[in-house]
Design a protein around this motif. Structure first.
Motif, PDB file in Angstrom:
ATOM      1  N   SER A  34       0.819  -1.207   0.000  1.00 51.79           N
ATOM      2  CA  SER A  34       0.000   0.000   0.000  1.00 51.79           C
ATOM      3  C   SER A  34       0.856   1.262   0.000  1.00 51.79           C
ATOM      4  O   SER A  34       0.563   2.232  -0.711  1.00 51.79           O
ATOM      5  CB  SER A  34      -0.925  -0.006   1.230  1.00 51.79           C
ATOM      6  N   VAL A  35       1.936   1.261   0.783  1.00 55.02           N
ATOM      7  CA  VAL A  35       2.823   2.420   0.857  1.00 55.02           C
ATOM      8  C   VAL A  35       3.489   2.671  -0.490  1.00 55.02           C
ATOM      9  O   VAL A  35       3.572   3.817  -0.967  1.00 55.02           O
ATOM     10  CB  VAL A  35       3.892   2.210   1.957  1.00 55.02           C
ATOM     11  N   LEU A  36       3.967   1.597  -1.130  1.00 60.32           N
ATOM     12  CA  LEU A  36       4.621   1.746  -2.428  1.00 60.32           C
ATOM     13  C   LEU A  36       3.651   2.254  -3.488  1.00 60.32           C
ATOM     14  O   LEU A  36       3.992   3.124  -4.292  1.00 60.32           O
ATOM     15  CB  LEU A  36       5.226   0.414  -2.876  1.00 60.32           C
ATOM     16  N   ASP A  41       2.141   6.180  -7.278  1.00 58.08           N
ATOM     17  CA  ASP A  41       0.992   6.532  -8.119  1.00 58.08           C
ATOM     18  C   ASP A  41       1.147   7.916  -8.745  1.00 58.08           C
ATOM     19  O   ASP A  41       0.518   8.209  -9.758  1.00 58.08           O
ATOM     20  CB  ASP A  41      -0.312   6.477  -7.309  1.00 58.08           C
ATOM     21  N   GLN A  42       1.980   8.765  -8.134  1.00 58.59           N
ATOM     22  CA  GLN A  42       2.187  10.115  -8.693  1.00 58.59           C
ATOM     23  C   GLN A  42       2.957  10.063 -10.012  1.00 58.59           C
ATOM     24  O   GLN A  42       2.938  11.016 -10.784  1.00 58.59           O
ATOM     25  CB  GLN A  42       2.954  10.967  -7.686  1.00 58.59           C
ATOM     26  N   PHE A  43       3.613   8.932 -10.280  1.00 55.51           N
ATOM     27  CA  PHE A  43       4.370   8.793 -11.526  1.00 55.51           C
ATOM     28  C   PHE A  43       3.568   8.074 -12.615  1.00 55.51           C
ATOM     29  O   PHE A  43       4.035   7.941 -13.736  1.00 55.51           O
ATOM     30  CB  PHE A  43       5.662   8.018 -11.275  1.00 55.51           C
ATOM     31  N   GLY A  44       2.405   7.575 -12.272  1.00 47.80           N
ATOM     32  CA  GLY A  44       1.597   6.827 -13.236  1.00 47.80           C
ATOM     33  C   GLY A  44       0.754   5.786 -12.526  1.00 47.80           C
ATOM     34  O   GLY A  44       0.439   5.925 -11.349  1.00 47.80           O
ATOM     35  N   ASP A  45       0.413   4.745 -13.240  1.00 46.07           N
ATOM     36  CA  ASP A  45      -0.440   3.692 -12.699  1.00 46.07           C
ATOM     37  C   ASP A  45       0.401   2.489 -12.294  1.00 46.07           C
ATOM     38  O   ASP A  45       1.082   1.879 -13.127  1.00 46.07           O
ATOM     39  CB  ASP A  45      -1.482   3.266 -13.742  1.00 46.07           C
ATOM     40  N   VAL A  46       0.344   2.148 -11.019  1.00 45.12           N
ATOM     41  CA  VAL A  46       1.059   0.973 -10.524  1.00 45.12           C
ATOM     42  C   VAL A  46       0.197  -0.261 -10.797  1.00 45.12           C
ATOM     43  O   VAL A  46      -0.892  -0.401 -10.258  1.00 45.12           O
ATOM     44  CB  VAL A  46       1.362   1.092  -9.018  1.00 45.12           C
ATOM     45  N   GLU A  47       0.692  -1.153 -11.644  1.00 40.24           N
ATOM     46  CA  GLU A  47      -0.054  -2.349 -12.012  1.00 40.24           C
ATOM     47  C   GLU A  47       0.118  -3.463 -10.986  1.00 40.24           C
ATOM     48  O   GLU A  47      -0.820  -4.195 -10.690  1.00 40.24           O
ATOM     49  CB  GLU A  47       0.400  -2.848 -13.388  1.00 40.24           C
ATOM     50  N   ASN A  48       1.335  -3.595 -10.448  1.00 45.81           N
ATOM     51  CA  ASN A  48       1.590  -4.713  -9.536  1.00 45.81           C
ATOM     52  C   ASN A  48       2.834  -4.432  -8.701  1.00 45.81           C
ATOM     53  O   ASN A  48       3.774  -3.795  -9.161  1.00 45.81           O
ATOM     54  CB  ASN A  48       1.784  -6.012 -10.338  1.00 45.81           C
ATOM     55  N   VAL A  49       2.812  -4.907  -7.460  1.00 45.48           N
ATOM     56  CA  VAL A  49       3.965  -4.823  -6.572  1.00 45.48           C
ATOM     57  C   VAL A  49       4.254  -6.214  -6.037  1.00 45.48           C
ATOM     58  O   VAL A  49       3.362  -6.868  -5.491  1.00 45.48           O
ATOM     59  CB  VAL A  49       3.707  -3.862  -5.381  1.00 45.48           C
ATOM     60  N   SER A  50       5.468  -6.685  -6.217  1.00 47.98           N
ATOM     61  CA  SER A  50       5.840  -7.994  -5.663  1.00 47.98           C
ATOM     62  C   SER A  50       7.172  -7.860  -4.941  1.00 47.98           C
ATOM     63  O   SER A  50       8.149  -7.336  -5.503  1.00 47.98           O
ATOM     64  CB  SER A  50       5.940  -9.051  -6.765  1.00 47.98           C
ATOM     65  N   CYS A  64      13.197  -5.570  -0.769  1.00 52.24           N
ATOM     66  CA  CYS A  64      13.371  -5.296  -2.199  1.00 52.24           C
ATOM     67  C   CYS A  64      12.033  -5.576  -2.879  1.00 52.24           C
ATOM     68  O   CYS A  64      11.287  -6.470  -2.461  1.00 52.24           O
ATOM     69  CB  CYS A  64      14.442  -6.191  -2.806  1.00 52.24           C
ATOM     70  N   ALA A  65      11.736  -4.840  -3.926  1.00 55.25           N
ATOM     71  CA  ALA A  65      10.456  -5.028  -4.599  1.00 55.25           C
ATOM     72  C   ALA A  65      10.581  -4.777  -6.092  1.00 55.25           C
ATOM     73  O   ALA A  65      11.421  -3.991  -6.543  1.00 55.25           O
ATOM     74  CB  ALA A  65       9.400  -4.094  -4.007  1.00 55.25           C
ATOM     75  N   LEU A  66       9.734  -5.474  -6.840  1.00 54.32           N
ATOM     76  CA  LEU A  66       9.566  -5.223  -8.267  1.00 54.32           C
ATOM     77  C   LEU A  66       8.223  -4.531  -8.436  1.00 54.32           C
ATOM     78  O   LEU A  66       7.187  -5.058  -8.016  1.00 54.32           O
ATOM     79  CB  LEU A  66       9.594  -6.533  -9.055  1.00 54.32           C
ATOM     80  N   VAL A  67       8.246  -3.332  -9.011  1.00 48.33           N
ATOM     81  CA  VAL A  67       7.017  -2.557  -9.184  1.00 48.33           C
ATOM     82  C   VAL A  67       6.746  -2.404 -10.677  1.00 48.33           C
ATOM     83  O   VAL A  67       7.543  -1.802 -11.400  1.00 48.33           O
ATOM     84  CB  VAL A  67       7.133  -1.168  -8.522  1.00 48.33           C
ATOM     85  N   GLU A  68       5.629  -2.962 -11.098  1.00 53.48           N
ATOM     86  CA  GLU A  68       5.255  -2.894 -12.516  1.00 53.48           C
ATOM     87  C   GLU A  68       4.362  -1.686 -12.757  1.00 53.48           C
ATOM     88  O   GLU A  68       3.313  -1.536 -12.134  1.00 53.48           O
ATOM     89  CB  GLU A  68       4.531  -4.169 -12.929  1.00 53.48           C
ATOM     90  N   MET A  69       4.809  -0.808 -13.657  1.00 52.48           N
ATOM     91  CA  MET A  69       4.026   0.355 -14.030  1.00 52.48           C
ATOM     92  C   MET A  69       3.215   0.043 -15.289  1.00 52.48           C
ATOM     93  O   MET A  69       3.356  -1.031 -15.882  1.00 52.48           O
ATOM     94  CB  MET A  69       4.948   1.553 -14.269  1.00 52.48           C
ATOM     95  N   LYS A  70       2.376   0.989 -15.693  1.00 50.77           N
ATOM     96  CA  LYS A  70       1.503   0.747 -16.838  1.00 50.77           C
ATOM     97  C   LYS A  70       2.279   0.698 -18.148  1.00 50.77           C
ATOM     98  O   LYS A  70       1.938  -0.064 -19.059  1.00 50.77           O
ATOM     99  CB  LYS A  70       0.414   1.826 -16.911  1.00 50.77           C
ATOM    100  N   ASP A  71       3.335   1.530 -18.273  1.00 53.72           N
ATOM    101  CA  ASP A  71       4.118   1.526 -19.508  1.00 53.72           C
ATOM    102  C   ASP A  71       5.570   1.864 -19.189  1.00 53.72           C
ATOM    103  O   ASP A  71       5.888   2.345 -18.090  1.00 53.72           O
ATOM    104  CB  ASP A  71       3.547   2.505 -20.545  1.00 53.72           C
ATOM    105  N   PRO A  72       6.492   1.618 -20.133  1.00 56.11           N
ATOM    106  CA  PRO A  72       7.920   1.851 -19.890  1.00 56.11           C
ATOM    107  C   PRO A  72       8.274   3.302 -19.563  1.00 56.11           C
ATOM    108  O   PRO A  72       9.200   3.552 -18.795  1.00 56.11           O
ATOM    109  CB  PRO A  72       8.576   1.421 -21.210  1.00 56.11           C
TER     110      PRO A  72
END
Length: 201
Positions: A34-36, A41-50, A64-72
Motif C-alpha cells: 500500500s505504501v509503495l 501513483d504520482q508517476f503513473g499507474d502501478v499495475e503490480n507490486v511484488s 526489495c520489490a519489483l514494481v510494474e508500471m503501466k508503460d515503460p
C-alpha cells in the motif's frame, strides 16, 4: 513449430513486462504494498507490486520489490525521479535505490526459446571443476560483503531516523512557541508597540 512460436510470443510479452518494471531496494520494513502504491501513483499507474525475499537477512529488515508500471515511460520516470530525490515513506524521506528490472529478477520468467540447461557431475581433474570451486568461493565472499554492507546500511538508517525525529521535535517546539506568543497576546502587544499590523488568523 507452433510450440516454438508460442514460446517466443510468451517470452516477448514477458520482456515487455520487464521494460515497464522497476527494481527498488533498501526499503524499510514499513514499506508495504500500500505504501509503495501510494508513493508511486504520482508517476503513473502501478499495475503490480511484488516483494523479493531477502534470504541474506532472516529478519527481512531491508526489503526489495519489483514494481510494474503501466508503460515503460512511467517506469523511466520513477527511476529518474527517485535517483535524484528521496522516496517519502510516512512523511519521512528515505534514500532508496531504483534500477531498471532485469529478466533474472522474476521467479516466473519464461524459458528463453531454444535455451537448454544440462547438468553433470564434475571430476576433480575436469577443467570446469576449478571454475565451479572459484564460483563457490565467490558466492561465500559475496555473502560476507553483503552482510557487512547491510549492517552499515542499517546503521545509516538508524542515524537518519534519529536526525528526522530531532528535526520534527525542533519544528514542533517552534510551532508551540509561535502559537503561545499569539494566543497570550504577546504578538499583538509587540506589534502595537512598533506600529505593525498582526492578522487575526
Amino acid at each position: 513449430m507452433e510450440s516454438t512460436n508460442s514460446e517466443e510470443e510468451k517470452y516477448n510479452e514477458f520482456m515487455k513486462k520487464v521494460e515497464r518494471t522497476v527494481y527498488i531496494d533498501t526499503l524499510p520494513p514499513q514499506a508495504n504494498e500500500s505504501v509503495l502504491k501510494t508513493g508511486l501513483d504520482q508517476f503513473g499507474d502501478v499495475e503490480n507490486v511484488s516483494f523479493i525475499p531477502n534470504y541474506m537477512d532472516p529478519m527481512n529488515s531491508m526489503r526489495c520489490a519489483l514494481v510494474e508500471m503501466k508503460d515503460p515511460n512511467q517506469a523511466k520516470n520513477v527511476i529518474q525521479t527517485l535517483t535524484n530525490s528521496p522516496f517519502m515513506i510516512a512523511g519521512m524521506p528515505r534514500p532508496v535505490r531504483v534500477l531498471p528490472a532485469e529478466l533474472e529478477m522474476f521467479d516466473d520468467r519464461p524459458r528463453k526459446p531454444g535455451r537448454k540447461i544440462t547438468f553433470k557431475w564434475l571430476e576433480a581433474d575436469d577443467p570446469d571443476f576449478k571454475v565451479a570451486k572459484d564460483m563457490k568461493r565467490a558466492v561465500v565472499r559475496h555473502a560476507t560483503e553483503a552482510a557487512l554492507a547491510h549492517k552499515q546500511h542499517l546503521e545509516e538508517e538508524e542515524k537518519l531516523h534519529k536526525q528526522q525525529v530531532e528535526i520534527l521535535k525542533a519544528n514542533y517546539n517552534k510551532y508551540e512557541v509561535a502559537d503561545g506568543v499569539i494566543s497570550d497576546g504577546t504578538a499583538q502587544r509587540v506589534a502595537k508597540r512598533y506600529g505593525m499590523r498582526v492578522a487575526d488568523e
